[in-house]
Design an enzyme around this catalytic site. Structure first.
Site: not given
Ligand code: MV4
Length: 448
Positions: A116, A165, A200, A275, A289, A291
């Site tokens: 990542k 996540g 982050e 994303e 992603n 895939r």
């Molecule tokens: C974050 C965030 C807030 N700030 N990064 C969760 C999944 C992963 N792909 C990244 N995620 C998050 N990254 C920063 N800098 C909040 C989340 C996150 C989230 C993101 C997308 C969809 C649902 C989520 C639920 C909780 C936290």
């Protein structure tokens, strides 16, 4: 084009891949565990090979068994679907070493995006906005303190080997940093065998927006617009839609075009999703992603294209063959993920399907490998069906979703169909006014 493709997956996505292959005149090989001998895709495939006992580690993740199945059936290519081995760079390399085609990007691009920190660095260099934070693996506490001071609290500690996540810790104030770092390292080492961390800026109420792309590895790329996947529970998406109700046309055009050009410049080959978190007018890249994704059908519904077919075509070495002009996004689409779970407690509910009736009519699609008399095994993910609807606009799409949910009968097991009906009737959902935390709050506040 390939003569024969091995489908290294199970459930609805195995059936989805089989359908694309059939329509392309490609023969299919199903591989399955002993628990999936009666699965729909096993029945429909031209050939089937049992590759091991129920546990995924011994079957759908068993690389030697899958490669052996490909060799004895004289397969040309392997489609990994999603989950399991789909983003395993080592598997992609092994497939190629056996003179088989991996239906996906190069092992190098899979490896790049699975780290990542490296993925963020690549995107930053390509001019894509990324979340503020450390640009290298964290060396220790003093560096973490300095980065956090610089970007401001709250911050999020993430695992370089994580994603989706897993391995994230929110730190709200300086005094919590030392303990948080120690806990994060221990958790990540246990979960991924790797304790490389980065920090982050924590975005408190963003939407999750992702851009669907296809590229041919020779500098040609197209985007198919974006999806909004903010409605999640415990990092599992529950409802997805396209286009996002939270963006203006100017915002989506600008984002999608920039990402498409970046992916072309990267020399990426295959289907991919980039994303972002969207907060207050700003997009920040988080992950890519490599895939086909569970929610790809909403994009198929608004674009009219078969993304799995396109993925197979590109893997077979065909050029993209069309430009962005050929892609038109029409109307609106929503997908509900139907899980074999209690709709209130979310306890798994495997078992025998006693009655089964799928909704139909204009603008309705069901992607599922269920049938009456089938037994949902207890060993795997609880996703058993996806209900996808299309409408001329979001309002028509939502009303169509309501009536399709009312028609759908899955008897004998508990499913999350009732939850979907509730979400569909919520004022915030009707208004498209939700962020990544909305669904957890909604679930927490309801009673049977
Ligand atoms: C974050 C965030 C807030 N700030 N990064 C969760 C999944 C992963 N792909 C990244 N995620 C998050 N990254 C920063 N800098 C909040 C989340 C996150 C989230 C993101 C997308 C969809 C649902 C989520 C639920 C909780 C936290």
């Amino acid at each position: 084009m390939f003569d024969k493709v091995l489908i290294a997956n199970r459930g609805e996505v195995a059936l989805r891949i089989h359908r694309a292959c059939r329509e392309m005149g490609i023969r299919t090989v199903a591989v399955h565990s002993t628990a999936d001998a009666d699965a729909m895709h096993v029945r429909l495939a031209d050939e089937a090979v049992c590759i091991g006992p129920p546990s995924a580690a011994a079957s759908y993740l068993n690389i030697p068994a899958i490669i052996s199945a490909a060799e004895i059936t004289d397969t040309d290519a392997i489609h990994p679907g999603y989950g399991f081995l789909s983003e395993n760079a080592r598997f992609a390399s092994i497939v190629e070493e056996h003179e088989l085609v991996f239906i996906g990007p190069s092992a190098e691009h899979i490896r790049l995006m699975s780290d990542k920190i490296a993925a963020k660095d690549a995107m930053r260099r390509l001019g894509i906005p990324v979340v503020e934070g450390s640009e290298r693996p964290l060396s220790g506490l003093s560096e973490a303190v300095a980065v956090a001071e610089d970007i401001g609290y709250p911050v999020l500690i993430k695992a370089a080997a994580g994603g989706g996540g897993r391995g994230m810790t929110v730190i709200r104030e300086p005094v919590a940093l030392e303990a948080g770092l120690r806990t994060a390292r221990a958790e990540c080492l246990a979960a991924f065998g790797d304790d490389t961390l980065y920090i982050e800026k924590y975005l408190s109420q963003p939407r999750h927006i992702e851009v669907q792309l296809l590229a041919d590895g020779r500098g040609a790329a197209v985007h198919f617009g974006e999806r909004d996947c903010s409605l999640q529970r415990r990092h599992q998406k529950v409802v997805e839609e396209a286009p996002s109700p939270g963006l203006t046309q100017a915002e989506r055009d600008s984002l999608c075009t920039r990402v498409r050009d970046a992916i072309a410049e990267l020399g990426y080959r295959g289907l991919g999703t980039v994303e972002f978190l969207y907060d207050d007018g700003d997009f920040s890249f988080i992950e890519m992603n490599t895939r086909v994704q569970v929610e790809h059908p909403v994009t198929e519904m608004v674009s009219g294209l078969d993304l799995v077919r396109e993925q197979i075509r590109i893997a077979a070495g065909e050029p993209l063959g069309y430009g962005q002009d050929a892609v038109t996004i029409r109307g609106h689409s929503i997908e509900c993920r139907v899980n074999a779970e209690d709709p209130y407690t979310f306890a798994a509910s495997p078992g025998r399907i006693s009655d089964y009736h799928t909704p139909g009519g204009i603008g309705v699609r069901v992607d599922s490998a269920l049938y009456s008399g089938y037994s949902v095994p207890p060993h795997y993910d609880s996703l058993v069906a996806k209900l996808i609807v299309h409408g001329a606009d979001r309002g028509e799409c939502r009303m169509r979703l309501r009536r399709a949910l009312e028609e759908y009968v899955i008897g004998g097991i508990e499913t999350t169909l009732p939850l979907h009906l509730e979400i569909t009737d919520e004022a915030d959902f009707i208004a498209g006014a939700y962020d990544i935390h909305w669904l957890e709050r909604f679930i927490g506040g309801r009673t049977p």
